[in-house]
Write an enzyme that holds these catalytic residues in place. Structure first.
Site, PDB file in Angstrom:
ATOM      1  N   LEU A 152       0.834  -1.207   0.000  1.00  0.00           N
ATOM      2  CA  LEU A 152       0.000   0.000   0.000  1.00  0.00           C
ATOM      3  C   LEU A 152       0.872   1.261   0.000  1.00  0.00           C
ATOM      4  O   LEU A 152       0.693   2.150  -0.838  1.00  0.00           O
ATOM      5  CB  LEU A 152      -0.927  -0.010   1.232  1.00  0.00           C
ATOM      6  N   SER A 153       1.840   1.339   0.933  1.00  0.00           N
ATOM      7  CA  SER A 153       2.596   2.590   1.138  1.00  0.00           C
ATOM      8  C   SER A 153       3.481   2.933  -0.065  1.00  0.00           C
ATOM      9  O   SER A 153       3.947   2.058  -0.788  1.00  0.00           O
ATOM     10  CB  SER A 153       3.502   2.467   2.364  1.00  0.00           C
ATOM     11  N   GLU A 154       3.696   4.232  -0.206  1.00  0.00           N
ATOM     12  CA  GLU A 154       4.607   4.742  -1.241  1.00  0.00           C
ATOM     13  C   GLU A 154       5.459   5.837  -0.605  1.00  0.00           C
ATOM     14  O   GLU A 154       5.180   6.291   0.503  1.00  0.00           O
ATOM     15  CB  GLU A 154       3.812   5.307  -2.417  1.00  0.00           C
ATOM     16  N   GLY A 156       5.564   8.936  -1.144  1.00  0.00           N
ATOM     17  CA  GLY A 156       4.825  10.161  -0.825  1.00  0.00           C
ATOM     18  C   GLY A 156       3.532   9.913  -0.078  1.00  0.00           C
ATOM     19  O   GLY A 156       2.802  10.856   0.234  1.00  0.00           O
ATOM     20  N   SER A 180       1.088   7.848   6.017  1.00  0.00           N
ATOM     21  CA  SER A 180      -0.123   8.058   6.824  1.00  0.00           C
ATOM     22  C   SER A 180      -1.306   8.426   5.919  1.00  0.00           C
ATOM     23  O   SER A 180      -2.426   7.969   6.131  1.00  0.00           O
ATOM     24  CB  SER A 180       0.114   9.181   7.845  1.00  0.00           C
ATOM     25  N   ARG A 232      -3.862  -4.278  12.552  1.00  0.00           N
ATOM     26  CA  ARG A 232      -3.140  -3.604  13.639  1.00  0.00           C
ATOM     27  C   ARG A 232      -3.314  -4.314  14.973  1.00  0.00           C
ATOM     28  O   ARG A 232      -2.507  -4.130  15.875  1.00  0.00           O
ATOM     29  CB  ARG A 232      -3.458  -2.115  13.697  1.00  0.00           C
ATOM     30  N   GLY A 260      22.383  -4.273  32.788  1.00  0.00           N
ATOM     31  CA  GLY A 260      23.581  -3.450  32.963  1.00  0.00           C
ATOM     32  C   GLY A 260      24.356  -3.366  31.644  1.00  0.00           C
ATOM     33  O   GLY A 260      23.752  -3.301  30.567  1.00  0.00           O
ATOM     34  N   GLU A 311       1.555   0.109  10.024  1.00  0.00           N
ATOM     35  CA  GLU A 311       0.098  -0.099  10.114  1.00  0.00           C
ATOM     36  C   GLU A 311      -0.583   1.031  10.891  1.00  0.00           C
ATOM     37  O   GLU A 311      -1.496   0.811  11.688  1.00  0.00           O
ATOM     38  CB  GLU A 311      -0.218  -1.494  10.673  1.00  0.00           C
TER      39      GLU A 311
HETATM   40  C1  LIG Z   1       9.830  -1.743   8.570  1.00  0.00           C
HETATM   41  C2  LIG Z   1       8.601  -1.241   7.884  1.00  0.00           C
HETATM   42  C3  LIG Z   1       7.723  -2.153   7.316  1.00  0.00           C
HETATM   43  C4  LIG Z   1       6.594  -1.691   6.637  1.00  0.00           C
HETATM   44  N1  LIG Z   1       5.761  -2.588   6.018  1.00  0.00           N
HETATM   45  C5  LIG Z   1       4.780  -2.141   5.200  1.00  0.00           C
HETATM   46  C6  LIG Z   1       4.028  -3.040   4.397  1.00  0.00           C
HETATM   47  O1  LIG Z   1       4.220  -4.256   4.444  1.00  0.00           O
HETATM   48  N2  LIG Z   1       3.102  -2.522   3.556  1.00  0.00           N
HETATM   49  C7  LIG Z   1       2.856  -1.197   3.466  1.00  0.00           C
HETATM   50  O2  LIG Z   1       1.993  -0.820   2.663  1.00  0.00           O
HETATM   51  N3  LIG Z   1       3.537  -0.304   4.220  1.00  0.00           N
HETATM   52  C8  LIG Z   1       4.501  -0.751   5.078  1.00  0.00           C
HETATM   53  N4  LIG Z   1       5.228   0.136   5.834  1.00  0.00           N
HETATM   54  C9  LIG Z   1       4.938   1.563   5.739  1.00  0.00           C
HETATM   55  C10 LIG Z   1       4.329   2.123   7.013  1.00  0.00           C
HETATM   56  O3  LIG Z   1       3.011   1.700   7.149  1.00  0.00           O
HETATM   57  C11 LIG Z   1       4.487   3.651   6.970  1.00  0.00           C
HETATM   58  O4  LIG Z   1       5.862   3.925   7.168  1.00  0.00           O
HETATM   59  C12 LIG Z   1       3.646   4.340   8.020  1.00  0.00           C
HETATM   60  O5  LIG Z   1       2.296   4.240   7.711  1.00  0.00           O
HETATM   61  C13 LIG Z   1       4.023   5.805   8.187  1.00  0.00           C
HETATM   62  O6  LIG Z   1       4.084   6.463   6.965  1.00  0.00           O
HETATM   63  P1  LIG Z   1       5.356   7.377   6.591  1.00  0.00           P
HETATM   64  O7  LIG Z   1       6.562   6.546   6.836  1.00  0.00           O
HETATM   65  O8  LIG Z   1       5.151   7.917   5.245  1.00  0.00           O
HETATM   66  O9  LIG Z   1       5.340   8.514   7.669  1.00  0.00           O
HETATM   67  P2  LIG Z   1       4.486   9.935   7.574  1.00  0.00           P
HETATM   68  O10 LIG Z   1       3.107   9.600   7.180  1.00  0.00           O
HETATM   69  O11 LIG Z   1       5.270  10.881   6.745  1.00  0.00           O
HETATM   70  O12 LIG Z   1       4.522  10.370   9.062  1.00  0.00           O
HETATM   71  C14 LIG Z   1       5.618  11.071   9.662  1.00  0.00           C
HETATM   72  C15 LIG Z   1       5.167  11.620  11.011  1.00  0.00           C
HETATM   73  O13 LIG Z   1       4.076  12.520  10.834  1.00  0.00           O
HETATM   74  C16 LIG Z   1       3.003  12.156  11.654  1.00  0.00           C
HETATM   75  N5  LIG Z   1       1.724  12.468  10.986  1.00  0.00           N
HETATM   76  C17 LIG Z   1       1.391  12.267   9.686  1.00  0.00           C
HETATM   77  N6  LIG Z   1       0.139  12.679   9.462  1.00  0.00           N
HETATM   78  C18 LIG Z   1      -0.350  13.136  10.640  1.00  0.00           C
HETATM   79  C19 LIG Z   1      -1.580  13.684  11.070  1.00  0.00           C
HETATM   80  N7  LIG Z   1      -2.617  13.832  10.234  1.00  0.00           N
HETATM   81  N8  LIG Z   1      -1.706  14.066  12.367  1.00  0.00           N
HETATM   82  C20 LIG Z   1      -0.686  13.914  13.233  1.00  0.00           C
HETATM   83  N9  LIG Z   1       0.502  13.390  12.893  1.00  0.00           N
HETATM   84  C21 LIG Z   1       0.674  13.004  11.613  1.00  0.00           C
HETATM   85  C22 LIG Z   1       3.138  10.650  11.844  1.00  0.00           C
HETATM   86  O14 LIG Z   1       2.465  10.199  13.007  1.00  0.00           O
HETATM   87  C23 LIG Z   1       4.656  10.500  11.944  1.00  0.00           C
HETATM   88  O15 LIG Z   1       5.046  10.755  13.262  1.00  0.00           O
HETATM   89  C24 LIG Z   1       6.336  -0.319   6.558  1.00  0.00           C
HETATM   90  C25 LIG Z   1       7.234   0.602   7.150  1.00  0.00           C
HETATM   91  C26 LIG Z   1       8.353   0.148   7.784  1.00  0.00           C
HETATM   92  C27 LIG Z   1       9.309   1.154   8.365  1.00  0.00           C
END
Ligand SMILES: Cc1cc2nc3c(=O)[nH]c(=O)nc-3n(C[C@H](O)[C@H](O)[C@H](O)COP(=O)(O)OP(=O)(O)OC[C@H]3O[C@@H](n4cnc5c(N)ncnc54)[C@H](O)[C@@H]3O)c2cc1C
Length: 389
Positions: A134-136, A138, A141, A252, A348, A372
């Site tokens: 799902l994630s990309e 850009g 969240s 989740r 320790g 997630e």
């Molecule tokens: C090891 C690992 C495994 C993963 N596995 C998968 C997978 O199998 N499939 C998949 O699709 N994805 C996967 N992911 C992606 C993961 O779900 C995303 O990294 C996660 O959802 C956060 O997105 P982001 O990294 O773009 O952070 P961002 O969305 O950029 O968030 C950065 C910060 O901003 C905060 N933030 C963003 N929007 C808001 C808001 N509206 N209000 C308050 N705070 C906000 C967030 O809480 C965070 O602290 C994986 C990621 C990792 C690191």
């Protein structure tokens, strides 16, 4: 007054006989087969292929798959027990099995048609690993801002785009991929596709070098004019957002279970080390200060377990569980970090080196607050429900 004939509800943590048997068999397996590999898999950032075969052999790669398709015919709660017990020893193995069961298989069971089920489920139960894309870069969240596109052409869809952070990508054969077929319709254009490894135009990109859960692979997926048949659509065209939301809401709870297992694992390690380690002429576990720290860790584990089990049991009962799932994930992941940190303190200097297992748990704990749905996103879900917004 309740009807006297009403049977009292069982306590939340009371397990049925089959749940107890499953938990024990996974616990024994984790100690015998996983524990000896933990350090090496972490160091080399590689899941052992032989271990993966054994996970299939134990029947825990298709917990909820109906028996007629070769699966365990179990419940979501069974998956949660499996993920908890594996993560107690290695959260990397926990997440491999978690994504397989609570995201990929869950989505196919819920949204797949009979052909998807009969073709994919026997493979997922016996030998094929699944991944959830799902994630990309850009869109994390804000997952529905995804840029991967699918265009209908004759009897196919052509997918172009890139996915980032995809767990299990290195080992998986079956990928659930979300792409937008109609960006003008916003999230209502998002569609879920089943894409097989080896499909022309689909390659696995860079593998991430991570802080924690290092043995779990996390890779980029690249789609360049990747053509898939129309039968690859899982659920309806334009309904991929529902597939994503609903599987992640359930998934989740699995991450809550992973973090619960990790927190319990940190406590296990802290108990056995403090009973062995002597200072001032006695085991450090005999100092009341240390005992209180262990007791606090145990309280946190128990509270996490109640939250995780409640969310999973609500899900299996067909009751609303959205905010319970968000609560169990945020709480268990915070407890995991806290307990792993406390375990390091109790070890320790030995807590700080790789020869002992707790520094790894501390590194592994961090991811629970990110994937997630980050902790902020869980808080958003809980607050929305509180405020009725
Ligand atoms: C090891 C690992 C495994 C993963 N596995 C998968 C997978 O199998 N499939 C998949 O699709 N994805 C996967 N992911 C992606 C993961 O779900 C995303 O990294 C996660 O959802 C956060 O997105 P982001 O990294 O773009 O952070 P961002 O969305 O950029 O968030 C950065 C910060 O901003 C905060 N933030 C963003 N929007 C808001 C808001 N509206 N209000 C308050 N705070 C906000 C967030 O809480 C965070 O602290 C994986 C990621 C990792 C690191």
């Amino acid at each position: 007054m309740p009807d006297v004939a009403d049977a009292p509800l069982p306590p939340l943590t009371q397990l049925s006989e089959d749940e107890q048997l499953l938990r024990q068999s996974v616990r024994d397996f984790a100690l015998a087969e996983v524990r000896p590999l933990v350090r090496e898999m972490d160091e080399h950032a590689k899941m052992s292929p032989a271990l993966i075969e054994k996970l299939f052999g134990l029947g825990i790669m298709g917990v909820e798959i109906p028996e007629k398709f070769g699966g365990g015919g179990g419940t979501f709660f069974h998956s949660v027990l499996v993920v908890e017990e594996l993560s107690r020893v290695d959260p990397s193995v926990g997440v491999l099995v978690d994504v397989q069961n609570t995201l990929v298989i869950n989505a196919i069971l819920r949204w797949g048609n009979e052909d998807h089920k009969s073709q994919l489920l026997p493979r997922l139960a016996a030998k094929s690993i699944g991944a959830y894309g799902l994630s990309e870069a850009g869109s994390g969240s804000d997952a529905f801002a995804l840029q991967t596109r699918a265009v209908e052409r004759d009897d196919e869809f052509v997918i172009n785009g890139r996915k980032l952070w995809i767990t299990n990508a290195n080992e998986a054969d079956i990928f659930l991929v979300f792409a937008n077929i109609n960006p003008d319709a916003g999230y209502r254009g998002i569609t879920a596709f089943v894409v097989e490894r080896g499909t022309p135009g689909f390659t696995i990109g860079k593998k991430e070098d991570k802080l924690g859960i290092r043995a779990s692979s996390t890779c980029e997926l690249i789609f360049e004019d990747c053509r898939v048949p129309k039968t690859a659509v899982l659920g309806a065209v334009g309904k991929g957002y529902k597939v994503a939301i609903e599987t992640l809401n359930e998934g989740r709870i699995g991450i809550g279970a992973q973090m619960l297992g990790l927190a319990q694992g940190a406590l296990d390690q802290a108990i056995s080390y403090t009973k062995e380690r002597k200072q001032f002429g006695k085991a450090i576990s005999e100092f009341q200060g240390v005992q209180f720290q262990l007791a606090r860790m145990a309280v946190d584990v128990e509270a996490s377990r109640l939250l995780v089990y409640n969310a999973a049991r609500l899900r299996d009962a067909g009751k609303p569980f959205l905010h319970e799932a968000a609560m169990c994930k945020i709480f268990a992941s915070e407890v995991a970090e806290r307990n792993a940190s406390q375990a390091i303190n109790l070890f320790g200097g030995n807590g700080f080196v790789k020869e002992y297992p707790v520094e790894k748990l501390y590194r592994d704990a961090k991811i629970g607050q990110i994937y997630e749905g980050t902790s902020n996103l869980q808080l958003q879900t809980i607050a929305k429900q509180l405020l009725g917004s």
